[in-house]
Design an enzyme around this catalytic site. Sequence first.
Site, short mmCIF file in Angstrom:
data_model
loop_
_atom_site.label_atom_id
_atom_site.label_comp_id
_atom_site.label_asym_id
_atom_site.label_seq_id
_atom_site.Cartn_x
_atom_site.Cartn_y
_atom_site.Cartn_z
N TYR A 188 4.03 11.80 -0.93
CA TYR A 188 3.75 13.01 -0.05
C TYR A 188 4.80 13.17 1.25
O TYR A 188 5.40 12.27 1.42
CB TYR A 188 2.40 12.92 0.42
CG TYR A 188 1.92 11.84 1.63
CD1 TYR A 188 2.23 10.56 1.21
CD2 TYR A 188 1.76 12.39 2.97
CE1 TYR A 188 2.20 9.82 2.40
CE2 TYR A 188 1.65 11.39 3.99
CZ TYR A 188 1.86 10.31 3.61
OH TYR A 188 1.60 9.32 4.71
N ARG A 228 13.80 13.39 1.91
CA ARG A 228 12.96 12.32 1.89
C ARG A 228 11.97 12.11 0.82
O ARG A 228 11.88 11.12 -0.29
CB ARG A 228 12.08 11.79 3.11
CG ARG A 228 11.37 10.70 3.18
CD ARG A 228 10.76 10.34 4.53
NE ARG A 228 9.69 11.30 4.91
CZ ARG A 228 9.02 11.36 6.00
NH1 ARG A 228 9.38 10.26 6.71
NH2 ARG A 228 8.22 12.27 6.14
N ARG A 271 -5.40 6.39 -18.88
CA ARG A 271 -5.24 5.38 -18.12
C ARG A 271 -4.50 4.06 -18.69
O ARG A 271 -4.92 3.33 -19.45
CB ARG A 271 -6.73 4.75 -17.42
CG ARG A 271 -6.36 4.11 -16.21
CD ARG A 271 -7.82 3.55 -15.59
NE ARG A 271 -7.35 2.72 -14.44
CZ ARG A 271 -7.21 1.16 -14.68
NH1 ARG A 271 -7.32 0.73 -15.89
NH2 ARG A 271 -7.06 0.44 -13.65
N HIS A 295 -1.49 1.27 -16.87
CA HIS A 295 -0.70 0.98 -15.78
C HIS A 295 0.89 1.45 -15.99
O HIS A 295 1.39 2.01 -15.20
CB HIS A 295 -0.41 -0.72 -15.52
CG HIS A 295 -1.96 -1.05 -15.03
ND1 HIS A 295 -3.11 -0.99 -15.82
CD2 HIS A 295 -2.38 -1.66 -13.70
CE1 HIS A 295 -4.12 -1.47 -15.05
NE2 HIS A 295 -3.61 -1.68 -13.52
N LYS A 334 7.25 6.92 0.60
CA LYS A 334 6.19 7.69 1.44
C LYS A 334 5.04 7.76 0.31
O LYS A 334 4.88 9.03 -0.23
CB LYS A 334 6.62 9.20 1.93
CG LYS A 334 5.54 9.67 2.83
CD LYS A 334 6.19 10.43 3.72
CE LYS A 334 5.16 10.96 4.84
NZ LYS A 334 4.53 10.03 5.72
N GLU A 367 5.81 -0.90 12.24
CA GLU A 367 5.62 0.77 12.72
C GLU A 367 4.26 0.79 12.93
O GLU A 367 3.53 -0.16 12.57
CB GLU A 367 6.36 1.66 11.58
CG GLU A 367 5.40 1.52 10.39
CD GLU A 367 6.09 2.19 9.15
OE1 GLU A 367 6.82 3.46 9.60
OE2 GLU A 367 6.04 1.92 7.84
N LEU A 421 8.72 3.44 7.22
CA LEU A 421 9.16 4.64 6.63
C LEU A 421 10.16 5.26 7.67
O LEU A 421 10.29 5.15 8.63
CB LEU A 421 8.19 5.42 6.79
CG LEU A 421 8.28 6.85 6.07
CD1 LEU A 421 8.45 6.92 4.55
CD2 LEU A 421 7.32 7.88 6.62
N1 PDD Z 1 2.84 10.06 8.66
N2 PDD Z 1 5.64 5.66 9.58
C1 PDD Z 1 4.38 5.90 8.47
C2 PDD Z 1 3.87 4.75 8.03
C3 PDD Z 1 4.13 7.34 8.30
O1 PDD Z 1 2.97 7.54 7.45
C4 PDD Z 1 4.41 8.51 9.24
C5 PDD Z 1 4.23 9.88 9.12
C6 PDD Z 1 5.73 8.01 9.94
C7 PDD Z 1 6.28 9.14 10.91
O2 PDD Z 1 7.05 9.94 10.06
P1 PDD Z 1 7.56 11.35 10.31
O3 PDD Z 1 8.33 11.31 11.68
O4 PDD Z 1 8.35 11.96 9.11
O5 PDD Z 1 6.27 12.03 10.40
C8 PDD Z 1 6.11 6.74 10.08
C9 PDD Z 1 2.40 11.47 8.41
C10 PDD Z 1 2.50 12.26 9.62
C11 PDD Z 1 0.90 11.04 7.69
O6 PDD Z 1 0.72 10.33 6.93
O7 PDD Z 1 -0.03 11.88 8.22
#
Ligand code: PDD
Length: 284
Positions: free
Chosen positions: A33, A52, A100, A102, A148, A181, A206
């Site tokens: 996403y 990304r 379904r 895996h 992501k 993070e 990320l």
């Molecule tokens: N999240 N780290 C993680 C684990 C994240 O899910 C996100 C973003 C970030 C920051 O990335 P960015 O600057 O591209 O938003 C760092 C989004 C906002 C979410 O899951 O809603």
Amino acid sequence: MSRTAYVNGSYVSHANAHVHIEDRGYQFADGVYEVIAVQGGRLIDSAPHHERLERSLDELKIARPMSRTALDIVLNETVRRNRVKEGIVYLQVTRGVAKRDHAFPKTSVRPAIVVTARPMKAHAPEVISKGVSVITTPDIRWSRCDIKSVSLLPNCLAKQLAKDAGAFEAWQVDQDGFITEGTSTNAWIVDEHGNLITRQLENAILSGITRLVLIDFAHQHQIAVIERKFSVSEAVAASEAFLTSTTSFVMPVVAIDGRQIGEGIPGPTTEKLREIYDKHLNAE
Ligand code: PDD
């Protein structure tokens, strides 16, 4: 006003939008996403978000659902149809629908795509001017946090811990005591010389787009950025701390696990970065 979602080729009423029960995103979290900020009705930094997204899809060997140009049209049209001036657009792509199993489907399936958009107000000025607190918690996620993926259960559990503790965010900590993070944000500290420190890009974090853009701005303003690991104790002893994301922009952090950072108020470097980033949001 009724909301509209884009689902697999059609714009449909948000209330009636649906995906198949055997979508692999639903059964296996087999999808990725993006969340892109919308300001003045326009997408912010869409190019790096596309990059990304494509990287995440490639890493999982999920086909791209459409070209970048076509996707941009869908994203902008979803924003327009929902009359979002300030908010976010959410985009999710899963491997698609299959019996379904895996292993990936043997015959190629069409990736499934959903786009939604909604208004979202920036955090209140009093939150930003006071700063927020974070807690720390062990990072129990998998070793490909650079993708992501929609598989966010550990992030949800950690965010709930933060909420229960009255904190804004949880900073996740690896097995060696270093902060990776936040659950949906990147973590930063500022040392006594005004240098920014944020973890280097690797599988443990990320590559946040806000992080990426801010590093560029820091360089333009002669602010040094050191990309390396930092421990919880180093963060607590730092001069300043902050977090970044598409929905929080640059948010000052004034306490970690109840321990005050610096003066316990947003520091000058963080404030400067916040200003620079705000200009970027309004300038595009
Ligand atoms: N999240 N780290 C993680 C684990 C994240 O899910 C996100 C973003 C970030 C920051 O990335 P960015 O600057 O591209 O938003 C760092 C989004 C906002 C979410 O899951 O809603």
